[in-house]
Design a protein around this motif. Structure first.
Motif, short mmCIF file in Angstrom:
data_model
loop_
_atom_site.label_atom_id
_atom_site.label_comp_id
_atom_site.label_asym_id
_atom_site.label_seq_id
_atom_site.Cartn_x
_atom_site.Cartn_y
_atom_site.Cartn_z
N ASN A 59 0.81 -1.22 0.00
CA ASN A 59 0.00 0.00 0.00
C ASN A 59 0.84 1.27 0.00
O ASN A 59 0.31 2.36 0.15
N THR A 60 2.14 1.11 -0.14
CA THR A 60 3.06 2.24 -0.05
C THR A 60 3.73 2.49 -1.39
O THR A 60 4.11 1.56 -2.08
N VAL A 61 3.88 3.76 -1.74
CA VAL A 61 4.66 4.12 -2.93
C VAL A 61 6.07 4.42 -2.44
O VAL A 61 6.27 5.24 -1.54
N VAL A 62 7.04 3.71 -3.01
CA VAL A 62 8.44 3.90 -2.66
C VAL A 62 9.13 4.62 -3.81
O VAL A 62 9.01 4.23 -4.97
N TYR A 63 9.82 5.69 -3.47
CA TYR A 63 10.53 6.51 -4.45
C TYR A 63 12.02 6.24 -4.33
O TYR A 63 12.55 6.17 -3.22
N THR A 64 12.68 6.08 -5.47
CA THR A 64 14.12 5.86 -5.51
C THR A 64 14.76 6.81 -6.52
O THR A 64 14.10 7.25 -7.47
N PRO A 65 16.03 7.13 -6.32
CA PRO A 65 16.71 8.02 -7.28
C PRO A 65 16.75 7.40 -8.67
O PRO A 65 16.95 6.18 -8.82
N ALA A 66 16.58 8.22 -9.69
CA ALA A 66 16.74 7.74 -11.06
C ALA A 66 18.18 7.25 -11.22
O ALA A 66 19.10 7.81 -10.63
N PRO A 67 18.39 6.20 -12.01
CA PRO A 67 19.74 5.65 -12.17
C PRO A 67 20.75 6.68 -12.69
O PRO A 67 21.92 6.62 -12.35
N ASP A 68 20.29 7.62 -13.49
CA ASP A 68 21.17 8.64 -14.06
C ASP A 68 20.91 10.01 -13.43
O ASP A 68 20.97 11.04 -14.10
N LEU A 69 20.65 10.01 -12.13
CA LEU A 69 20.27 11.23 -11.43
C LEU A 69 21.30 12.35 -11.60
O LEU A 69 20.94 13.49 -11.89
N GLU A 70 22.56 12.03 -11.45
CA GLU A 70 23.58 13.08 -11.55
C GLU A 70 23.55 13.75 -12.93
O GLU A 70 23.60 14.98 -13.04
N ARG A 71 23.42 12.97 -13.98
CA ARG A 71 23.34 13.53 -15.33
C ARG A 71 22.11 14.40 -15.49
O ARG A 71 22.16 15.48 -16.07
N ARG A 72 20.99 13.94 -14.95
CA ARG A 72 19.74 14.72 -15.05
C ARG A 72 19.87 16.06 -14.34
O ARG A 72 19.41 17.09 -14.83
N ILE A 73 20.51 16.05 -13.19
CA ILE A 73 20.70 17.30 -12.44
C ILE A 73 21.64 18.22 -13.20
O ILE A 73 21.39 19.43 -13.29
N GLN A 74 22.70 17.68 -13.78
CA GLN A 74 23.62 18.51 -14.56
C GLN A 74 22.91 19.13 -15.76
O GLN A 74 23.15 20.28 -16.11
#
Length: 81
Positions: A59-74
């Motif tokens: 019943n819970t939604v679990v959020y995880t960092p996108a695999p390419d998070l650093e690239r997306r932020i850049q």
């Protein structure tokens, strides 16, 4: 950083340091002492922007960092300059 609130920036910073981190509405709400609706909005916005991924676990939604998070932020950093 003009598009993100301080809670979202803190979460992204944490996620960069711990790519295996998991976040929930309850954990985000507790960490930042905000209502669950505010926490839900923060997490949904980051998911819609592609910084987080979400998965239903029971019943819970679990959020995880996108695999390419650093690239997306850049990429976002380059667009805002």
């Amino acid at each position: 950083s003009g598009n993100f609130n301080h809670r979202q920036l803190a979460l992204l910073g944490h996620a960069l340091g711990d790519p295996a981190a998991e976040y929930t509405v309850v954990s985000h709400s507790t960490s930042h002492q905000v209502t669950r609706q505010t926490a839900r909005t923060d997490l949904k916005d980051l998911t819609e922007l592609g910084f987080l991924e979400s998965e239903e676990v029971g019943n819970t939604v679990v959020y995880t960092p996108a695999p390419d998070l650093e690239r997306r932020i850049q990429t976002v950093g380059r667009r805002t300059k």
